[in-house]
Design an enzyme around this catalytic site. Structure first.
Site, PDB file in Angstrom:
ATOM      1  N   ASN A 138     -40.571  32.759 -11.405  1.00  0.00           N
ATOM      2  CA  ASN A 138     -39.521  33.419 -10.633  1.00  0.00           C
ATOM      3  C   ASN A 138     -38.221  32.640 -10.745  1.00  0.00           C
ATOM      4  OD1 ASN A 138     -39.232  35.667  -8.407  1.00  0.00           O
ATOM      5  ND2 ASN A 138     -38.032  33.929  -7.700  1.00  0.00           N
ATOM      6  N   GLU A 139     -37.222  33.279 -11.325  1.00  0.00           N
ATOM      7  CA  GLU A 139     -35.866  32.717 -11.414  1.00  0.00           C
ATOM      8  C   GLU A 139     -35.844  31.276 -11.920  1.00  0.00           C
ATOM      9  OE1 GLU A 139     -34.082  33.540  -7.584  1.00  0.00           O
ATOM     10  OE2 GLU A 139     -33.492  35.522  -8.263  1.00  0.00           O
TER      11      GLU A 139
ATOM     12  N   TRP B  64     -30.582  31.981   4.307  1.00  0.00           N
ATOM     13  CA  TRP B  64     -31.553  31.024   4.821  1.00  0.00           C
ATOM     14  C   TRP B  64     -31.113  30.631   6.226  1.00  0.00           C
ATOM     15  CZ3 TRP B  64     -31.781  27.787  -0.341  1.00  0.00           C
ATOM     16  CH2 TRP B  64     -32.478  28.538  -1.294  1.00  0.00           C
TER      17      TRP B  64
ATOM     18  N   GLU C  83     -35.298  42.788  -8.097  1.00  0.00           N
ATOM     19  CA  GLU C  83     -35.012  42.628  -6.668  1.00  0.00           C
ATOM     20  C   GLU C  83     -33.638  43.238  -6.402  1.00  0.00           C
ATOM     21  OE1 GLU C  83     -35.338  38.493  -5.598  1.00  0.00           O
ATOM     22  OE2 GLU C  83     -37.275  38.295  -6.583  1.00  0.00           O
TER      23      GLU C  83
ATOM     24  N   ARG D  53     -39.477  25.531  -3.014  1.00  0.00           N
ATOM     25  CA  ARG D  53     -40.138  26.179  -4.153  1.00  0.00           C
ATOM     26  C   ARG D  53     -39.540  25.587  -5.421  1.00  0.00           C
ATOM     27  NH1 ARG D  53     -37.382  32.269  -3.702  1.00  0.00           N
ATOM     28  NH2 ARG D  53     -35.269  31.505  -3.499  1.00  0.00           N
TER      29      ARG D  53
HETATM   30  C1  GLA Z   1     -34.217  35.448  -5.110  1.00  0.00           C
HETATM   31  C2  GLA Z   1     -35.720  35.244  -5.132  1.00  0.00           C
HETATM   32  C3  GLA Z   1     -36.417  35.837  -3.964  1.00  0.00           C
HETATM   33  C4  GLA Z   1     -35.631  35.614  -2.710  1.00  0.00           C
HETATM   34  C5  GLA Z   1     -34.270  36.239  -2.869  1.00  0.00           C
HETATM   35  C6  GLA Z   1     -33.334  36.134  -1.676  1.00  0.00           C
HETATM   36  O1  GLA Z   1     -33.771  36.439  -5.890  1.00  0.00           O
HETATM   37  O2  GLA Z   1     -36.300  35.697  -6.317  1.00  0.00           O
HETATM   38  O3  GLA Z   1     -37.693  35.257  -3.851  1.00  0.00           O
HETATM   39  O4  GLA Z   1     -35.507  34.258  -2.480  1.00  0.00           O
HETATM   40  O5  GLA Z   1     -33.605  35.556  -3.888  1.00  0.00           O
HETATM   41  O6  GLA Z   1     -33.832  36.387  -0.478  1.00  0.00           O
END
Ligand code: GLA
Length: 668
Positions: free
Chosen positions: A141-142, A311, A303, A103
């Protein structure tokens, strides 16, 4: 208060959705975040949009009374895009293209990717921007996570040169700022300036720091591109946020936050093969950092961990009670909403070992019950607890550019930026003082003590602020390697600690980095640290006092008796300088004296116990009690008066017993 889950309906057959939604209702969920990896769903082929899958699940959640946060899906560019437009891919430091298959495989500097982003975000905003049940957007995302912050391709290079031209206007200015006379690197044409690709040795630190600034600015612009599109095409009732990661990546969270309504992040005390969770202080520090990103505004935990994560490796399983404990800790320190990651463990893909509330079998079990009880408990407060205020008295400096400068030149193999922050935060945390994180732009009003550790990359405006703070009666704690660099990452010409020398009342003419396994010792000479010894690692400054007094000395063949810790009166205030990395217990003893003199409220509790007090406008107090120990129960004395457990109606006064992993919120 919003309490919900992160849901990936696309990973499961539609026939399962009704059961998922039924169980979410049973859990007490009122918000669901989804679709942040859903680009392939809504644009399965270039230019052909299909919202039917999203519509169906949005309708189902809406009918069942749940609000929705939609992710813009740009963290997962679809396979057709990479096949047809490989120029969107980022390039690593060796000059190789990153492949499709994970990703975050894009560079923000790709014009093609910006164009696709614009289209997809606009389409989503037009489609859902007036939906009454969609309450907000998470952009991407992140940003920058998993090394996606820096890219070294051709388009990145062009953008870097453009960025440099904007910043410096002339090549002479670049040459001067970076000191390119060193090793004969003078540039006579903009195009000669390289990206920091591999060289035999190391690139110029000035170039490296500017490259990090450039990468961070690229993400800030990219986030703004999305935020502006969302704002321009939605009805105004929807918020815009991003879920950050806080580490030394080249991302400037504070800059990005300017275009967000509030910030979010993922709270993962456990990752991969960890055998233990992060320390309670480290988790608290992350919350404080997150809260400071938009100047003490509340944040969302987008989250929140519910199980072991990983992983190819997976480790520590959060123990019963730990989900609730970490939830309470986050709220006590500023979280206004909690979404649990993730609804159900994935069967496929890279994150098969990242557990959810439900396991792979989809059945509600122990974790489901714990989250359910936690949500029910939180509902007893309505929005009152999150509306109450946390009032910090101790500020600790943390700034991303400084973190980047340290990553470029850690100077000792024993140096780890996060570990050093933790070292200086720990004492304030364990004395249960109220803490916040400050950056050079922060106001210091209301703070009594400001801890400024490893302040390597010096910002003159902030130094002036510190001087004023101390002169007006504040207390400043400085550490080794402060005042060393100018903003262009060149060494100061001043005697160390540079701009801070007068404030600290000392000079540092010589110093030494200690490597792993190497240590000396420090002995305190006054107050709580009198005759207390601490190992000293990472760094040793050789200090000469100008106006400061010595309160700690080295015990070492070479440094024997030399000042290691000093204290200087400055105006109405006091400035401490700690010239070496003493242990956390030692710093805590020292802080006790410092905080007492500065009038900081402290509470000494058993080591594993955290107590966080918040007060609302009507004077009502919320006392959050957390026992982080997985094995030991603790007895402790509550602050004066009757305290009510809202859940049970029980009243406590005086001594209470906290079971291991017990977490409570008491009201007065
Ligand atoms: C991050 C991502 C999620 C996932 C988590 C861990 O925070 O935003 O998509 O990968 O880590 O499982």
């Amino acid at each position: 208060m919003y309490l919900g889950v992160d849901y990936y309906p696309e990973q499961w057959p539609k026939s399962r959705w009704p059961e998922d939604v039924r169980l979410m209702k049973e859990l007490g969920v009122n918000v669901v975040r989804m679709a942040e990896y859903g680009w392939h769903l809504i644009e399965p082929e270039e230019g052909s949009y299909d919202f039917s899958v999203l519509d169906e699940i949005i309708d189902r959640l809406t009918e069942n009374g749940m609000k929705i946060v939609l992710g813009t899906p740009t963290a997962a560019p679809p396979s057709w895009m990479v096949q047809n437009y490989p120029d969107i891919l980022p390039t690593d430091r060796d000059g190789h293209s990153i492949s499709f298959g994970g990703r975050r495989h894009y560079t923000v500097n790709s014009a093609t990717f910006q164009r696709f982003t614009e289209k997809v975000v606009r389409k989503l905003a037009e489609k859902y921007g007036n939906h009454p049940n969609i309450i907000g957007w998470q952009i991407d995302n992140e940003f920058g996570h998993e090394k996606s912050d820096r890219s070294y391709g051709n388009e990145d290079h062009t953008a870097f040169l453009f960025w440099l031209q904007n910043r410096y206007e002339s090549l002479d200015a670049v040459n001067e700022a970076w000191g390119t006379a060193f090793w004969g690197q003078t540039y006579t044409d903009w195009k000669q300036i390289p990206l920091p690709l591999n060289v035999y040795q190391q690139h110029n630190p000035g170039l490296l720091l500017d490259f990090d600034r450039f990468c961070a600015d690229g993400y800030t612009d990219y986030s703004k591109l999305q935020a502006d599109l969302l704002r321009g095409n939605t009805s105004g009732h929807q918020f815009i946020t991003h879920n950050f990661v806080f580490n030394e990546q080249a991302i400037n969270q504070r800059d990005i936050a300017e275009n967000l309504d509030f910030v979010s992040y993922g709270n993962y005390p456990v990752w991969g093969s960890s055998t233990e969770p992060a320390t309670p202080a480290a988790i608290a520090l992350q919350h404080d950092i997150c809260r400071s990103t938009k100047d003490e505004k509340g944040f969302w935990v987008m989250e929140e961990i519910t199980g072991a994560q990983g992983w190819n490796h997976t480790g520590y399983l959060p123990r019963p009670g730990q989900i609730r404990l970490w939830t309470y800790q986050a709220i006590a320190r500023g979280a206004e909403a909690i979404l649990y990651f993730q609804w159900r463990s994935s069967r496929f893909g890279t994150e098969q070992f990242s557990q959810g509330i439900l396991g792979h079998d989809g059945k509600p079990k122990r974790k489901f019950e714990e989250v359910k009880e936690t949500i029910a408990a939180l509902n007893t407060f309505g929005d009152d607890w999150i509306a109450s205020e946390y009032i910090p008295e101790v500020g600790m400096y943390y700034e991303v550019e400084n973190a980047w400068a340290w990553s470029i030149q850690p100077q000792s193999k024993a140096f780890d930026y996060k570990q050093e922050l933790h070292r200086f935060y720990y004492g304030a945390y364990h004395l249960n003082s109220t803490t916040c994180i400050i950056s050079p732009e922060s106001s210091l009003d209301g703070l009594k003590v400001v801890i400024v550790p490893i302040y390597f990359l010096t910002d003159s405006a902030f130094t002036e602020k510190l001087k004023k703070f101390a002169a007006d009666g504040g207390t400043v704690i400085l550490s080794y390697r402060s005042g060393v660099k100018e903003p262009n990452n060149a060494l100061t010409e001043l005697t160390l600690p540079g701009e801070l020398a007068e404030l600290a009342g000392i000079n540092v003419d010589e110093f030494e980095a200690l490597q792993p396994g190497q240590q000396t010792r420090v002995r305190g000479t006054t107050g709580n640290i009198k005759d207390v010894l601490s190992p000293a690692t990472v760094w040793c400054d050789v200090i000469k006092c100008v106006s400061a007094d010595v309160i700690g000395v080295y015990r070492d063949a070479y440094y024997e008796g030399e000042p290691a810790i000093t204290r200087n009166r400055y105006g109405k205030g006091v400035v401490y300088y700690i010239g070496t990395a003493v242990e956390e217990y030692f710093l805590m003893r020292l802080y006790k004296d410092i905080f007492k003199e500065a009038g900081v409220k402290m509470l000494e509790l058993p080591d594993d116990v955290e107590m966080v007090l918040r007060t609302d406008a009507g004077g009502r107090k919320y006392l959050c009690l957390l026992n982080h120990s997985t094995t030991a129960s603790h007895r402790l004395t509550l602050p004066k008066g009757d305290w009510k457990d809202v859940m049970t109606g029980d009243i406590f006064n005086g001594m209470v017993r906290l079971p291991s992993l017990g977490s409570y919120v008491l009201l007065q």
